[in-house]
Design an enzyme around this catalytic site. Structure first.
Site, PDB file in Angstrom:
ATOM      1  N   SER A  17      73.999 -28.784   3.512  1.00  0.00           N
ATOM      2  CA  SER A  17      74.896 -29.827   2.989  1.00  0.00           C
ATOM      3  C   SER A  17      75.702 -29.366   1.792  1.00  0.00           C
ATOM      4  O   SER A  17      76.713 -29.959   1.445  1.00  0.00           O
ATOM      5  CB  SER A  17      74.115 -31.085   2.636  1.00  0.00           C
ATOM      6  OG  SER A  17      73.409 -30.913   1.426  1.00  0.00           O
ATOM      7  N   ASN A  94      67.811 -21.297   5.306  1.00  0.00           N
ATOM      8  CA  ASN A  94      68.432 -21.313   3.971  1.00  0.00           C
ATOM      9  C   ASN A  94      67.870 -22.409   3.066  1.00  0.00           C
ATOM     10  O   ASN A  94      67.905 -22.267   1.842  1.00  0.00           O
ATOM     11  CB  ASN A  94      69.953 -21.497   4.140  1.00  0.00           C
ATOM     12  CG  ASN A  94      70.628 -21.881   2.846  1.00  0.00           C
ATOM     13  OD1 ASN A  94      70.901 -21.030   2.007  1.00  0.00           O
ATOM     14  ND2 ASN A  94      70.866 -23.173   2.642  1.00  0.00           N
ATOM     15  N   TYR A 159      58.564 -20.223  -7.968  1.00  0.00           N
ATOM     16  CA  TYR A 159      59.719 -19.958  -7.096  1.00  0.00           C
ATOM     17  C   TYR A 159      59.716 -18.500  -6.633  1.00  0.00           C
ATOM     18  O   TYR A 159      59.872 -18.210  -5.438  1.00  0.00           O
ATOM     19  CB  TYR A 159      61.008 -20.282  -7.863  1.00  0.00           C
ATOM     20  CG  TYR A 159      62.280 -19.964  -7.110  1.00  0.00           C
ATOM     21  CD1 TYR A 159      62.735 -20.790  -6.086  1.00  0.00           C
ATOM     22  CD2 TYR A 159      63.028 -18.823  -7.416  1.00  0.00           C
ATOM     23  CE1 TYR A 159      63.908 -20.498  -5.406  1.00  0.00           C
ATOM     24  CE2 TYR A 159      64.195 -18.521  -6.738  1.00  0.00           C
ATOM     25  CZ  TYR A 159      64.639 -19.364  -5.732  1.00  0.00           C
ATOM     26  OH  TYR A 159      65.788 -19.069  -5.037  1.00  0.00           O
ATOM     27  N   ILE A 192      73.680 -17.289  -8.176  1.00  0.00           N
ATOM     28  CA  ILE A 192      74.850 -17.802  -7.462  1.00  0.00           C
ATOM     29  C   ILE A 192      75.210 -19.173  -8.028  1.00  0.00           C
ATOM     30  O   ILE A 192      74.322 -20.008  -8.263  1.00  0.00           O
ATOM     31  CB  ILE A 192      74.561 -17.923  -5.945  1.00  0.00           C
ATOM     32  CG1 ILE A 192      73.995 -16.607  -5.367  1.00  0.00           C
ATOM     33  CG2 ILE A 192      75.818 -18.355  -5.189  1.00  0.00           C
ATOM     34  CD1 ILE A 192      74.916 -15.405  -5.411  1.00  0.00           C
TER      35      ILE A 192
END
Ligand code: NAD
Length: 254
Positions: A17, A94, A159, A192
């Site tokens: 999304s 992803n 993470y 990113i």
């Protein structure tokens, strides 16, 4: 000029999304893939917007909801996608979550959430499509890991550990299915500029350190990541498997 490597092929991008997933979906559609764009139902507005944008540009994009951490939801998605699309050629795992805490402050539930989406989600979606890939004797799997999965940074051990697991899952699965025409590779982005990446970028001191450690002296953008995913998904990468490619502007590890 964008190559048309996806003609008559179907791709699924999870977590599409926004951010990197959205850019991947747009790129694959531009290469000619029929794209199934997945995300949580809560992200319906942005996902529908993506599908409309792709279709307006002459591409093929359908939305498909599921929580990748939920086995039942994933199985339903796989069944629905194969019923609608008839096939899957490229799976891009992803969907991901990240939070920033020093290790002493990570609640066990937060540790579990990181692994549930980033690691178990990658496993569940992959497992759901493996029988299909095996039956047709071909398939491309690209897992979006992270540079943090290779060399951890402070404030994100949960993470980083979840992404290290994705890299090792990629390597192990790659050798397991190599003789069945299925390739499995990982892409490891650096920092990113997305909703997720912005937690790194908001604090000027953190941003300064990131730029100092990035040889190219800039952060990445979703567009910087998509070419590597499309390549791993293509016939050009037919003899490449088990790799984890850094897409990070040249991060310098001291
Ligand atoms: P983002 O937060 O902008 O997008 C992540 C997407 O995943 C969102 O659309 C979200 O709704 C979706 N998602 C989250 N949980 C989900 C679930 N359970 N089921 C389905 N969808 C779910 O993040 P991004 O920066 O675009 O990250 C995309 C991927 O790239 C992630 O795997 C992330 O870990 C990885 N990555 C990002 C960076 C960065 O700096 N942004 C760096 C390295 C790796």
């Amino acid at each position: 000029m964008i190559p048309r490597r996806g003609e008559n092929k179907t791709a699924l991008v999870t977590g599409a999304s926004r951010g990197i997933g959205r850019a991947i979906a747009e790129r694959l559609a531009a290469e000619g893939y029929r794209v199934f764009a997945n995300d949580l139902k809560a992200r319906e507005a942005d996902l529908s917007d993506l599908a409309a944008e792709v279709r307006n540009a002459g591409g093929l994009c359908e939305v498909i909801y599921c929580d990748v951490s939920d086995p039942v939801s994933v199985e339903t998605m796989a069944r629905d996608l194969l019923a609608a699309g008839g096939r899957l050629d490229l799976l891009v795992n992803n969907a991901g979550v990240r939070s920033v805490h020093q290790t002493g402050e990570i609640e066990p539930d937060e540790w579990d959430r990181m692994f549930a989406v980033n690691t178990k989600g990658t496993f569940l979606v992959t497992k759901a499509f493996l029988p299909h890939f095996r039956a047709k004797g071909s398939g491309r799997i690209v897992n979006i890991a992270s540079i943090g999965g290779k060399r951890g940074g402070p404030g994100e051990s949960h993470y980083c550990a979840s992404k290290a697991a994705v890299i090792n899952f990629t390597q192990a699965l790659a050798v397991e299915v190599a003789k069945e025409g299925i390739t499995v590779n990982a892409v490891c982005p650096g920092v990113i500029d997305t909703d997720m990446g912005r937690s790194h970028l908001q604090d000027p001191e953190t941003l300064r350190k990131v730029l100092e450690k990035t040889a190219m002296g800039r952060v990445g953008y979703p567009q910087d990541v998509v070419g590597s995913v499309a390549f791993f998904g293509s016939d050009d990468a037919a003899f490449i498997t088990g790799q984890s490619l850094n897409v990070d502007g040249g991060i310098i590890f001291h």
